[in-house]
Scaffold this motif. Structure first.
Motif, PDB file in Angstrom:
ATOM      1  N   PRO A 268      14.904  39.211  21.971  1.00 36.18           N
ATOM      2  CA  PRO A 268      15.443  38.467  20.822  1.00 36.18           C
ATOM      3  C   PRO A 268      14.988  37.018  20.745  1.00 36.18           C
ATOM      4  N   VAL A 269      14.616  36.419  21.872  1.00 34.65           N
ATOM      5  CA  VAL A 269      14.194  35.015  21.882  1.00 34.65           C
ATOM      6  C   VAL A 269      12.683  34.892  21.928  1.00 34.65           C
ATOM      7  N   TRP A 270      12.034  35.624  22.837  1.00 36.93           N
ATOM      8  CA  TRP A 270      10.636  35.351  23.151  1.00 36.93           C
ATOM      9  C   TRP A 270       9.634  36.153  22.336  1.00 36.93           C
ATOM     10  N   ALA A 271      10.060  37.203  21.655  1.00 37.07           N
ATOM     11  CA  ALA A 271       9.104  38.033  20.921  1.00 37.07           C
ATOM     12  C   ALA A 271       8.295  37.226  19.908  1.00 37.07           C
ATOM     13  N   GLY A 272       8.951  36.348  19.174  1.00 36.77           N
ATOM     14  CA  GLY A 272       8.263  35.583  18.132  1.00 36.77           C
ATOM     15  C   GLY A 272       7.452  34.416  18.653  1.00 36.77           C
ATOM     16  N   ARG A 273       7.582  34.106  19.935  1.00 32.30           N
ATOM     17  CA  ARG A 273       6.854  32.966  20.511  1.00 32.30           C
ATOM     18  C   ARG A 273       5.795  33.403  21.517  1.00 32.30           C
ATOM     19  N   SER A 274       5.532  34.689  21.586  1.00 33.84           N
ATOM     20  CA  SER A 274       4.690  35.194  22.663  1.00 33.84           C
ATOM     21  C   SER A 274       3.381  35.778  22.147  1.00 33.84           C
ATOM     22  N   VAL A 275       2.385  35.767  23.030  1.00 32.92           N
ATOM     23  CA  VAL A 275       1.088  36.381  22.788  1.00 32.92           C
ATOM     24  C   VAL A 275       0.768  37.279  23.981  1.00 32.92           C
ATOM     25  N   ILE A 276       0.418  38.523  23.692  1.00 26.23           N
ATOM     26  CA  ILE A 276      -0.003  39.455  24.732  1.00 26.23           C
ATOM     27  C   ILE A 276      -1.522  39.520  24.717  1.00 26.23           C
ATOM     28  N   LEU A 277      -2.133  39.297  25.872  1.00 30.67           N
ATOM     29  CA  LEU A 277      -3.584  39.367  26.010  1.00 30.67           C
ATOM     30  C   LEU A 277      -3.926  40.542  26.915  1.00 30.67           C
TER      31      LEU A 277
END
Length: 282
Positions: free
Chosen positions: A143-152
């Protein structure tokens, strides 16, 4: 903050530090922490599998999760990658602007030699790929980090001191690898570049494949290593069916880095294995 400061994390820390950033690398080793201090970093002794060690993480603009797996640690890959990431997500200060998760192209299954991109469904066959995919699921649904994250999703990382089978090639030993099948690679310096691009981008997608975009037949790769080492042409043998080499080769796919190039302006310093190996071995 670089959580798991190993083969990729160290040059990444050096690059951030050279740009004037304050760098917090994590390590489980007090000796390693002293080495990081000598390099001008601000080390944190922490273990992602032990939430108690993550309770006082510092505030950082960018957090990179790049933890490697230590087979001698006594814990599973799922404990490290999936549950370890979950522990970090539960402990990070909410002031963190961006979280970058260094995953693997091992989350994909066999593509029969076809090209794979970020929209290709995942079907990992090996425990590591399954653990990374579970970790990605935690992150993309947080709920917090999904919108601020990048998966490489990194292809096979190589570079100085990490050229598989080079000693065997010099010794003339047969290389256990099947014929055919694509090997997807990224030089460690270009892996660092991709992470920094993801950290600095104002707009970004939640997922990128990180590859040099030049898949190579596995045996051709070893032939080029032999040529650069002035070693005899390598000989090959079929690997045991249960060996890691056989399982890796069982997933034949070619990675596309198009999204990374078009959206983040990725320009690999080593656009193929040829340039990458030459920079190391010549």
């Amino acid at each position: 903050m670089i959580i798991g400061c190993g083969y990729v994390g160290v040059p990444l820390a050096e690059a951030f530090h050279a740009s004037g950033d304050v760098v917090f690398p994590t390590t489980r080793s007090s000796e390693r922490a002293r080495q990081f201090e000598q390099q001008g970093f601000h080390p944190i002794i922490a273990d992602v599998t032990n939430p108690d060690t993550l309770r006082s993480l510092p505030e950082a603009d960018t957090v990179v999760f790049a933890v490697g797996y230590d087979a001698a640690s006594g814990v599973s890959r799922e404990d490290v990658y999936a549950e370890g990431l979950k522990n970090v997500l539960d402990s990070l200060p909410e002031t963190t602007r961006r979280l970058i998760f260094v995953s693997t192209t091992g989350v994909y299954g066999d593509a029969g030699g076809q090209t794979v991109d970020e929209e290709t469904p995942c079907d990992p066959a090996r425990p590591g790929g399954k653990a990374f995919l579970k970790a990605e699921h935690y992150l993309r649904n947080h709920p917090v980090w999904a919108g601020r994250s990048v998966i490489l999703r990194m292809a096979g990382i190589y570079g100085p001191s990490r050229i598989p089978r080079s000693a065997d090639i010099q010794a003339g030993k047969p290389i256990p690898t099947p014929g055919g099948g694509a090997l997807n690679l990224i030089h460690v310096d270009d892996a660092v570049q991709a992470i920094r691009l993801a950290a600095d981008a104002e707009t970004f997608s939640p997922l990128y494949i990180v590859s040099d975009g030049s898949p190579v037949d596995r045996r051709d790769y070893y032939r080029e290593v032999a040529r650069l080492l002035a070693a005899p042409d390598p000989t090959f043998e079929e690997p045991d069916s249960d060996s890691p080499a056989a399982k890796r080769a069982g997933s034949d796919r070619k990675m596309s880095n198009r999204r990374l190039v078009e959206e983040l302006g990725f320009q690999p310093k080593c656009p193929s294995y040829r340039e990458g190996l030459a920079a190391i071995l010549i």
